[in-house]
Design an enzyme around this catalytic site. Structure first.
Site, mmCIF file in Angstrom:
data_model
loop_
_atom_site.group_PDB
_atom_site.id
_atom_site.type_symbol
_atom_site.label_atom_id
_atom_site.label_comp_id
_atom_site.label_asym_id
_atom_site.label_seq_id
_atom_site.Cartn_x
_atom_site.Cartn_y
_atom_site.Cartn_z
ATOM 1 N N GLY A 1 77.203 2.642 13.419
ATOM 2 C CA GLY A 1 77.390 2.184 14.784
ATOM 3 C C GLY A 1 76.067 1.867 15.434
ATOM 4 N N GLU B 1 78.368 -4.052 14.939
ATOM 5 C CA GLU B 1 77.502 -2.976 14.456
ATOM 6 C C GLU B 1 77.851 -2.537 13.039
ATOM 7 O OE1 GLU B 1 74.750 -1.524 15.310
ATOM 8 O OE2 GLU B 1 74.473 -2.453 17.271
ATOM 9 N N GLU C 1 75.157 -2.959 10.031
ATOM 10 C CA GLU C 1 74.633 -1.768 9.348
ATOM 11 C C GLU C 1 75.100 -1.629 7.920
ATOM 12 O OE1 GLU C 1 74.972 2.013 11.227
ATOM 13 O OE2 GLU C 1 73.533 1.479 12.781
ATOM 14 N N GLU D 1 70.357 4.215 3.790
ATOM 15 C CA GLU D 1 71.341 4.153 2.707
ATOM 16 C C GLU D 1 72.726 4.005 3.314
ATOM 17 O OE1 GLU D 1 71.207 7.341 -0.273
ATOM 18 O OE2 GLU D 1 69.249 7.911 0.567
#
Length: 163
Positions: A51, A67, A71, A122
């Site tokens: 997020g 988001e 990501e 990661e």
């Protein structure tokens, strides 16, 4: 929460004047959830749900989709609202150093190969039974377990994903 209020013009360097709005999603694929290892503050190096910040002019749900895609490179379908959480860190003399209002959703994986974006070190899929082994903020654990309830109510928890 009671804290000493410092005048706005006397806040220490790096402190904020207003809360920010953050969004996140517990993304489910079969019985696994998508987590990111944070590359930026707060909680650098900790696993978390993906997020980030809402941008001016976008709805909360638009922010969630953007988001998660930024990501993790994953597309989602929002299933339901989980909770709204305040993350407040106090610094010098009780002044608020960080304040985010976090709006978290349960979501279903739709498409994409998980790839860590610039805000993540990661990214990976984890079973709920692995949550205890990760360095998660306690509130994140609660959000994950609440999302599981939403997915079960919507009959999506044990859905079968085949690509």
């Amino acid at each position: 929460m009671e804290s000493e209020k410092l005048p706005q013009n006397h806040l220490p360097e790096g402190y904020i004047k207003h809360p920010l709005i953050g969004v996140g999603a517990v993304v489910w694929r079969n019985n696994d959830i998508l987590l990111v290892k944070r590359a930026k503050p707060p909680r650098v190096g900790q696993w978390s749900i993906p997020g980030g910040k809402q941008e001016l002019g976008e709805t909360i749900e638009e922010a969630v989709h953007r988001e998660i895609l930024e990501e993790t490179s994953v597309k989602i379908k929002i299933v339901g609202l989980i909770d709204v959480v305040d993350a407040i860190n106090l610094g010098k003399k009780g002044a608020v150093e960080f304040h985010a209002t976090l709006i978290d959703y349960a979501a279903q994986y739709i498409d994409g190969k998980e790839i860590a974006g610039s805000d993540a070190k990661e990214v990976g899929w984890f079973g709920v039974d692995e949550i205890g082994q990760l360095n998660l903020w306690e509130k994140t654990k609660q959000i994950i377990f609440e999302s599981k309830k939403i997915m079960k109510i919507k009959n999506l928890y044990f859905f079968n994903y085949e690509k």
